[in-house]
Enzyme design. Structure first.
Site, PDB file in Angstrom:
ATOM      1  N   HIS A  56      10.406  -4.276  40.312  1.00  0.00           N
ATOM      2  CA  HIS A  56       9.860  -4.881  41.539  1.00  0.00           C
ATOM      3  C   HIS A  56      10.102  -6.383  41.519  1.00  0.00           C
ATOM      4  O   HIS A  56       9.436  -7.127  40.796  1.00  0.00           O
ATOM      5  CB  HIS A  56       8.356  -4.593  41.625  1.00  0.00           C
ATOM      6  CG  HIS A  56       7.716  -5.071  42.894  1.00  0.00           C
ATOM      7  ND1 HIS A  56       7.035  -4.238  43.748  1.00  0.00           N
ATOM      8  CD2 HIS A  56       7.629  -6.306  43.463  1.00  0.00           C
ATOM      9  CE1 HIS A  56       6.545  -4.930  44.768  1.00  0.00           C
ATOM     10  NE2 HIS A  56       6.914  -6.202  44.617  1.00  0.00           N
ATOM     11  N   HIS A  58      11.717  -9.855  44.259  1.00  0.00           N
ATOM     12  CA  HIS A  58      11.995 -10.306  45.632  1.00  0.00           C
ATOM     13  C   HIS A  58      13.128 -11.334  45.567  1.00  0.00           C
ATOM     14  O   HIS A  58      12.885 -12.542  45.594  1.00  0.00           O
ATOM     15  CB  HIS A  58      10.750 -10.933  46.253  1.00  0.00           C
ATOM     16  CG  HIS A  58       9.660  -9.956  46.551  1.00  0.00           C
ATOM     17  ND1 HIS A  58       9.539  -9.307  47.767  1.00  0.00           N
ATOM     18  CD2 HIS A  58       8.645  -9.489  45.777  1.00  0.00           C
ATOM     19  CE1 HIS A  58       8.488  -8.500  47.733  1.00  0.00           C
ATOM     20  NE2 HIS A  58       7.925  -8.592  46.531  1.00  0.00           N
ATOM     21  N   LYS A  61      13.354 -14.095  48.421  1.00  0.00           N
ATOM     22  CA  LYS A  61      12.365 -15.153  48.574  1.00  0.00           C
ATOM     23  C   LYS A  61      12.450 -16.241  47.507  1.00  0.00           C
ATOM     24  O   LYS A  61      11.928 -17.349  47.700  1.00  0.00           O
ATOM     25  CB  LYS A  61      10.945 -14.563  48.496  1.00  0.00           C
ATOM     26  CG  LYS A  61      10.523 -13.643  49.627  1.00  0.00           C
ATOM     27  CD  LYS A  61       9.045 -13.291  49.436  1.00  0.00           C
ATOM     28  CE  LYS A  61       8.496 -12.460  50.574  1.00  0.00           C
ATOM     29  NZ  LYS A  61       8.737 -11.033  50.362  1.00  0.00           N
ATOM     30  N   HIS A 206       4.194  -1.543  48.871  1.00  0.00           N
ATOM     31  CA  HIS A 206       3.224  -2.575  48.517  1.00  0.00           C
ATOM     32  C   HIS A 206       1.876  -2.042  49.025  1.00  0.00           C
ATOM     33  O   HIS A 206       1.701  -1.889  50.239  1.00  0.00           O
ATOM     34  CB  HIS A 206       3.515  -3.890  49.249  1.00  0.00           C
ATOM     35  CG  HIS A 206       4.617  -4.711  48.664  1.00  0.00           C
ATOM     36  ND1 HIS A 206       5.907  -4.250  48.524  1.00  0.00           N
ATOM     37  CD2 HIS A 206       4.612  -5.989  48.202  1.00  0.00           C
ATOM     38  CE1 HIS A 206       6.651  -5.212  48.001  1.00  0.00           C
ATOM     39  NE2 HIS A 206       5.896  -6.279  47.786  1.00  0.00           N
ATOM     40  N   GLU A 209      -3.002  -4.651  48.132  1.00  0.00           N
ATOM     41  CA  GLU A 209      -2.792  -5.924  47.441  1.00  0.00           C
ATOM     42  C   GLU A 209      -3.939  -6.882  47.789  1.00  0.00           C
ATOM     43  O   GLU A 209      -3.766  -7.871  48.503  1.00  0.00           O
ATOM     44  CB  GLU A 209      -1.443  -6.531  47.831  1.00  0.00           C
ATOM     45  CG  GLU A 209      -1.073  -7.743  46.982  1.00  0.00           C
ATOM     46  CD  GLU A 209       0.285  -8.326  47.335  1.00  0.00           C
ATOM     47  OE1 GLU A 209       0.601  -9.413  46.825  1.00  0.00           O
ATOM     48  OE2 GLU A 209       1.033  -7.694  48.129  1.00  0.00           O
ATOM     49  N   ASP A 305       8.038  -9.407  40.118  1.00  0.00           N
ATOM     50  CA  ASP A 305       7.590  -9.741  41.460  1.00  0.00           C
ATOM     51  C   ASP A 305       8.183 -11.084  41.891  1.00  0.00           C
ATOM     52  O   ASP A 305       9.379 -11.268  41.879  1.00  0.00           O
ATOM     53  CB  ASP A 305       6.069  -9.719  41.552  1.00  0.00           C
ATOM     54  CG  ASP A 305       5.561  -9.477  42.979  1.00  0.00           C
ATOM     55  OD1 ASP A 305       6.363  -9.135  43.858  1.00  0.00           O
ATOM     56  OD2 ASP A 305       4.347  -9.616  43.208  1.00  0.00           O
ATOM     57  N   ASN A 306       7.361 -12.052  42.244  1.00  0.00           N
ATOM     58  CA  ASN A 306       7.848 -13.307  42.830  1.00  0.00           C
ATOM     59  C   ASN A 306       8.175 -14.347  41.759  1.00  0.00           C
ATOM     60  O   ASN A 306       7.533 -14.403  40.717  1.00  0.00           O
ATOM     61  CB  ASN A 306       6.799 -13.877  43.780  1.00  0.00           C
ATOM     62  CG  ASN A 306       6.468 -12.918  44.911  1.00  0.00           C
ATOM     63  OD1 ASN A 306       5.591 -12.084  44.775  1.00  0.00           O
ATOM     64  ND2 ASN A 306       7.192 -13.026  46.005  1.00  0.00           N
TER      65      ASN A 306
END
Length: 394
Positions: A56, A58, A61, A206, A209, A305-306
């Site tokens: 997972h 991104h 971004k 998602h 959250e 993730d991010n």
């Protein structure tokens, strides 16, 4: 090439010789395969993992925090800011940032990644074409998958949902949605499952959250996966509300997840940053119940993730660093017993050809760490590594 006296954590072993966790092995490589694994005398002088799998991320971004600012615990502020910034993205900008991420992950030892791409309208986003080009360019180094990250309510419109599902299928992707306390949740989720089944797509959500105990999307997704014949084909990430629900409710939800063969993905960096109070020291940890899930036979994943965006302004694509944070915040001990969270469990979630277990005949795509035990694993010295791909050190 031979790797001498390395530990192979039990959950990464593709063999069962009955030997203890502390047993060291000599591993011989022949070309792009592991040729032999033999017990070795003496103490371990390193640790061997299969190359890492990040289920997972991104990639669209990342590295934008300088443009959008840090959200400091406000998930929906981050969503709004990113939407404003997205209007100014260009193909070259996306390619440069996504390539930077892939190079970081490659050097850190990652062999496969699943990236969510913001998909907020009927038409495919600019990032999809960039992703497809990079997937081809990186073939043989990092196996890339994409997920459409779409607001759940957009699927309520019949034609929009059908167009999205068809385009995801054309791109060889996975269909996804952002689910959080939506009105009319059951029919909207059922619509997503129907579209996925009609187009032969796996699902990746998602979900929940946040820290509202009444967010119950995870339980409903598990129920629908069984009811609609998609058991084993659904991943659910975040699942933060599970951590604040009453024990009996959380255990019932996890039992349903196990029946559905859901793939549970915990995201410690972003969820620790976004969940809980910012006007005081937070008590809530914002990470889902990995230990309780394991009690139901559901071995979860830990993912990046991010990275350096409004949702998480720090970080890198070194999955071992994220793993170390997850071990500490979720009290995953012994740490070596949870290394499947970044190797074999995400490999299953992504449906990869190799499940990541090390045994004679498996691919020689490996990460050789200096760590000699579980305690050194989380330190900077223990995490020093040699990344081996197709039998050759990078």
């Amino acid at each position: 090439m031979q790797l001498e006296r390395v530990l192979i954590p039990r959950r990464v072993r593709g063999f069962d010789d009955g030997r203890p966790d502390a047993q060291a092995y000599d591993v011989r490589l022949d070309g792009d395969r592991v040729a032999a694994v033999s017990p070795a005398d003496g103490p371990a002088q390193g640790m061997l993992l299969s190359a890492l799998v990040d289920a997972h991320v991104h990639l669209d971004k990342n590295y934008t925090v300088g443009q959008v600012g840090a959200a400091q615990g406000d998930l929906f502020a981050a969503i709004t800011r990113m939407a404003q910034a997205r209007a100014h993205w260009s193909g070259p900008d996306l390619r440069a940032r996504m390539t930077r991420a892939l190079e970081d992950a490659w050097q850190s030892g990652t062999r496969a990644m699943r990236t969510h791409l913001d998909w907020n309208e009927r038409d495919a986003p600019l990032s999809l074409g960039v992703f497809e080009a990079l997937r081809d360019a990186w073939a043989g180094r990092i196996e890339l998958q994409c997920v459409s990250l779409t607001p759940l309510d957009l699927f309520a419109g019949a034609s929009a949902g059908e167009d999205i599902a068809r385009e995801v299928a054309r791109a060889g992707g996975v269909m996804g949605a952002f689910v959080y306390r939506n009105a009319d949740l059951e029919p909207k989720l059922r619509r997503v499952f129907e579209l996925a089944r009609q187009n032969g797509l796996a699902l990746d959500f998602h979900v929940d959250e946040g820290l509202h105990a009444d967010a119950n999307g995870l339980a409903l997704i598990a129920e629908l996966a069984v009811r609609m014949g998609m058991a084993g084909q659904v991943s659910c990430s975040h699942c933060c509300s599970l951590s604040v629900q009453p024990e009996a409710q959380a255990q019932a939800t996890l039992a349903g997840c196990a029946r559905a063969g859901l793939h549970l993905v915990a995201l410690p960096t972003t969820n620790l940053y976004l969940q809980g109070a910012w006007d005081r020291t937070p008590v809530e940890r914002g990470i889902t119940r990995l230990r309780e899930a394991a009690g139901h036979g559901l071995r979860g994943c830990i993912a990046t993730d991010n990275v350096a965006d409004g949702f998480y302004p720090y970080g890198s694509y070194d999955l071992l660093e994220t793993f170390g944070l997850g071990v500490q915040v979720a009290h995953l001990a012994p740490a070596t017993d949870w290394l499947d969270a970044i190797t074999t469990s995400p490999a299953r979630a992504m449906g990869l050809a190799w499940d990541g277990r090390i045994a004679p005949g498996c691919p020689a795509d490996l990460v050789h760490l200096q760590a000699r035990d579980e305690f050194e694993l989380l330190g900077p010295t223990g995490r020093r590594r040699t990344v081996i791909r197709a039998g050759r050190p990078l």
